[in-house]
Design a protein around this motif. Structure first.
Motif, PDB file in Angstrom:
ATOM      1  N   ASP A  95      36.506  37.855  43.279  1.00 46.85           N
ATOM      2  CA  ASP A  95      37.161  38.237  42.025  1.00 46.85           C
ATOM      3  C   ASP A  95      38.679  38.120  42.079  1.00 46.85           C
ATOM      4  O   ASP A  95      39.366  38.633  41.189  1.00 46.85           O
ATOM      5  CB  ASP A  95      36.768  39.651  41.585  1.00 46.85           C
ATOM      6  N   MET A  96      39.219  37.459  43.079  1.00 45.23           N
ATOM      7  CA  MET A  96      40.617  37.058  43.033  1.00 45.23           C
ATOM      8  C   MET A  96      40.718  35.690  42.360  1.00 45.23           C
ATOM      9  O   MET A  96      39.721  35.000  42.167  1.00 45.23           O
ATOM     10  CB  MET A  96      41.221  36.987  44.440  1.00 45.23           C
ATOM     11  N   SER A  97      41.938  35.309  42.001  1.00 46.57           N
ATOM     12  CA  SER A  97      42.174  34.007  41.376  1.00 46.57           C
ATOM     13  C   SER A  97      42.782  33.065  42.411  1.00 46.57           C
ATOM     14  O   SER A  97      43.781  33.409  43.053  1.00 46.57           O
ATOM     15  CB  SER A  97      43.118  34.154  40.178  1.00 46.57           C
ATOM     16  N   TYR A  98      42.162  31.890  42.550  1.00 49.03           N
ATOM     17  CA  TYR A  98      42.596  30.908  43.547  1.00 49.03           C
ATOM     18  C   TYR A  98      43.265  29.747  42.819  1.00 49.03           C
ATOM     19  O   TYR A  98      42.647  29.057  42.005  1.00 49.03           O
ATOM     20  CB  TYR A  98      41.378  30.425  44.335  1.00 49.03           C
ATOM     21  N   HIS A 298      40.417  31.715  34.510  1.00 46.27           N
ATOM     22  CA  HIS A 298      39.757  30.439  34.739  1.00 46.27           C
ATOM     23  C   HIS A 298      39.746  30.041  36.212  1.00 46.27           C
ATOM     24  O   HIS A 298      39.043  29.095  36.589  1.00 46.27           O
ATOM     25  CB  HIS A 298      40.431  29.334  33.919  1.00 46.27           C
ATOM     26  N   TYR A 299      40.499  30.741  37.042  1.00 44.38           N
ATOM     27  CA  TYR A 299      40.581  30.390  38.458  1.00 44.38           C
ATOM     28  C   TYR A 299      39.969  31.461  39.350  1.00 44.38           C
ATOM     29  O   TYR A 299      40.164  31.444  40.563  1.00 44.38           O
ATOM     30  CB  TYR A 299      42.047  30.183  38.854  1.00 44.38           C
ATOM     31  N   MET A 300      39.206  32.370  38.759  1.00 44.16           N
ATOM     32  CA  MET A 300      38.641  33.460  39.546  1.00 44.16           C
ATOM     33  C   MET A 300      37.495  32.975  40.428  1.00 44.16           C
ATOM     34  O   MET A 300      36.705  32.112  40.040  1.00 44.16           O
ATOM     35  CB  MET A 300      38.158  34.583  38.629  1.00 44.16           C
ATOM     36  N   LEU A 301      37.407  33.574  41.605  1.00 50.14           N
ATOM     37  CA  LEU A 301      36.328  33.291  42.550  1.00 50.14           C
ATOM     38  C   LEU A 301      35.240  34.344  42.341  1.00 50.14           C
ATOM     39  O   LEU A 301      35.233  35.390  42.977  1.00 50.14           O
ATOM     40  CB  LEU A 301      36.865  33.335  43.985  1.00 50.14           C
ATOM     41  N   THR A 302      34.338  34.062  41.427  1.00 47.13           N
ATOM     42  CA  THR A 302      33.302  35.016  41.058  1.00 47.13           C
ATOM     43  C   THR A 302      31.928  34.416  41.341  1.00 47.13           C
ATOM     44  O   THR A 302      31.796  33.345  41.934  1.00 47.13           O
ATOM     45  CB  THR A 302      33.417  35.376  39.570  1.00 47.13           C
TER      46      THR A 302
END
Length: 416
Positions: A95-98, A298-302
């Protein structure tokens, strides 16, 4: 007359004692209930503290590198491929953005600026997410309780103090705060922070409406508080319309000849601080993601690919409506004696969800509407409930922590 004055002072003193004891009970319970979430046990002491460490070194990304293998993937946002790297114990990035090889926090910046960072500077230690959530929940509750007290004294002076006290207990214990405090992660910090500042903004709007000589001052404070709420929860933007209530009041207090001239100051007070904070958020986004309107979603690691997932669809309407409003509560033997509603089977493309949301939200809305009708206030609850129903029921994710967002709406209904 002297005896009547003494009797009035005695009742006022007794009411203050009762309200103080009730608020103390609720706040003590909220603090006691705060438990850390699972993300706080990973290196860094929680996502927000990783962002504080990043700020300390002059960067906007968190002070943690992504797992080395993440950059080697053809599509680093593919949950099936990135799972070993996103869930790496030493590089937990769920749930961080990469973005461009760095990890950013999608969740609002307000808690960092107001609590996490100042606490780290002053003490040299990091504030836990559980303590922060408890602080914000307590702050929001006290603001809401204060409004209930003011409503009771102004519009229901003959109603028993115990009725108002029970209303305050309901706000503390029946609105989802205990639920989110049971596992305080980055999500709950953002939700509780948004809740706290929406309640403070509502309290300031109330004061602006009932203290005309200080309307500008209270409107400025309301706008500033609501801007901070949006800094924690950008989705709260739509509720900023409440800031215009003092402007509407001023419009009906002026004549046609001087209406626009006199509406200028209250309108500027209502939107000025909000716009200033909004511009700051847009600059923060542009420096991180190259766009003022990109928060990192749009860049979240989910568990899904946010960039391609259908995030809002009428196809989800019936499922979410049933989840939020129709499903009955299920009981178990352990505190708080409730268990999660089963979500399966899910609609096609639906991301999932967690927790439970009972029909008490709709019931509470109906109660608020009846109270407003009783005091002769035009009822706008049906249209507001419809709008909130569409907004929450069209999403591709259902989660019980959103009940605290609902509380902001319902307290607004009551306070007006």
């Amino acid at each position: 007359m002297f005896q009547k004055t003494r009797g009035s002072e005695h009742r006022t003193w007794r009411a203050h004692v009762i309200f103080g004891l009730v608020c103390g009970l609720v706040v003590g319970t909220l603090i006691w209930s705060a438990e850390p979430g699972f993300l706080e046990f990973y290196p860094g002491g929680g996502y927000y503290n990783l962002l504080v460490q990043g700020f300390h070194t002059g960067q906007l990304n968190v002070k943690m590198d992504p797992a080395p293998g993440l950059a080697q993937l053809p599509n680093p946002y593919d949950p099936a491929a990135n799972a070993p790297f996103v869930w790496d114990d030493n590089h937990m990035a769920h749930d961080m953005s990469y973005y461009h090889g760095k990890l950013y926090l999608y969740f609002g910046i307000t808690p960092v600026l107001l609590l996490f960072w100042p606490y780290a500077i002053l003490t040299g230690h990091y504030l836990s997410q559980a303590a922060t959530t408890a602080i914000f929940c307590s702050l929001g509750f006290l603001a809401a309780a204060g409004m209930v007290h003011r409503v009771w004294r102004r519009y229901f002076p003959t109603t028993s103090v115990w009725v108002a006290a029970l209303g305050i207990i309901a706000i503390g214990f029946a609105t989802g705060m205990l639920e989110i405090l049971s596992a305080c992660d980055v999500y709950e910090v953002a939700v509780s922070c948004g809740f706290a500042f929406v309640m403070l903004a509502l309290a300031a709007v109330w004061c602006a409406l009932h203290q005309p000589e200080r309307k500008i001052r209270w409107s400025l404070l309301a706008s500033f508080a609501y801007g901070l709420a949006i800094g924690a929860r950008p989705s709260l933007l739509f509720g900023a319309v409440i800031l215009l209530l003092p402007v509407v009041q001023s419009r009906y207090e002026t004549t046609e000849r001087d209406a626009w001239r006199k509406l200028g100051p209250p309108f500027a007070a209502a939107v000025g601080p909000l716009m200033f904070i909004g511009l700051g958020l847009m600059l923060y986004n542009a420096l991180r993601f190259g766009s003022p309107f990109e928060f990192g979603w749009h860049y979240m690691l989910t568990d899904i690919q946010n960039a391609t997932a259908p995030q809002f669809s009428l196809h989800y309407l019936w499922f979410n409506f049933r989840f939020y409003f129709l499903e009955g509560v299920q009981w178990n033997r352990h505190f708080p004696f409730l268990q999660a509603i089963q979500l399966l089977p899910l609609p096609t493309g639906y991301a999932g969800g967690g927790g439970f949301l009972q029909r008490d939200t709709c019931q509470l809305s109906g109660d608020m509407a009846r109270v407003r009708c009783a005091v002769g206030v035009e009822d706008s609850a049906p249209s507001d409930v419809f709008g909130f129903t569409i907004l929450y029921s069209g999403g591709f994710f259902a989660f019980s922590a959103l009940r605290v967002d609902y509380l902001s709406f319902f307290v607004r209904q009551m306070s007006l």
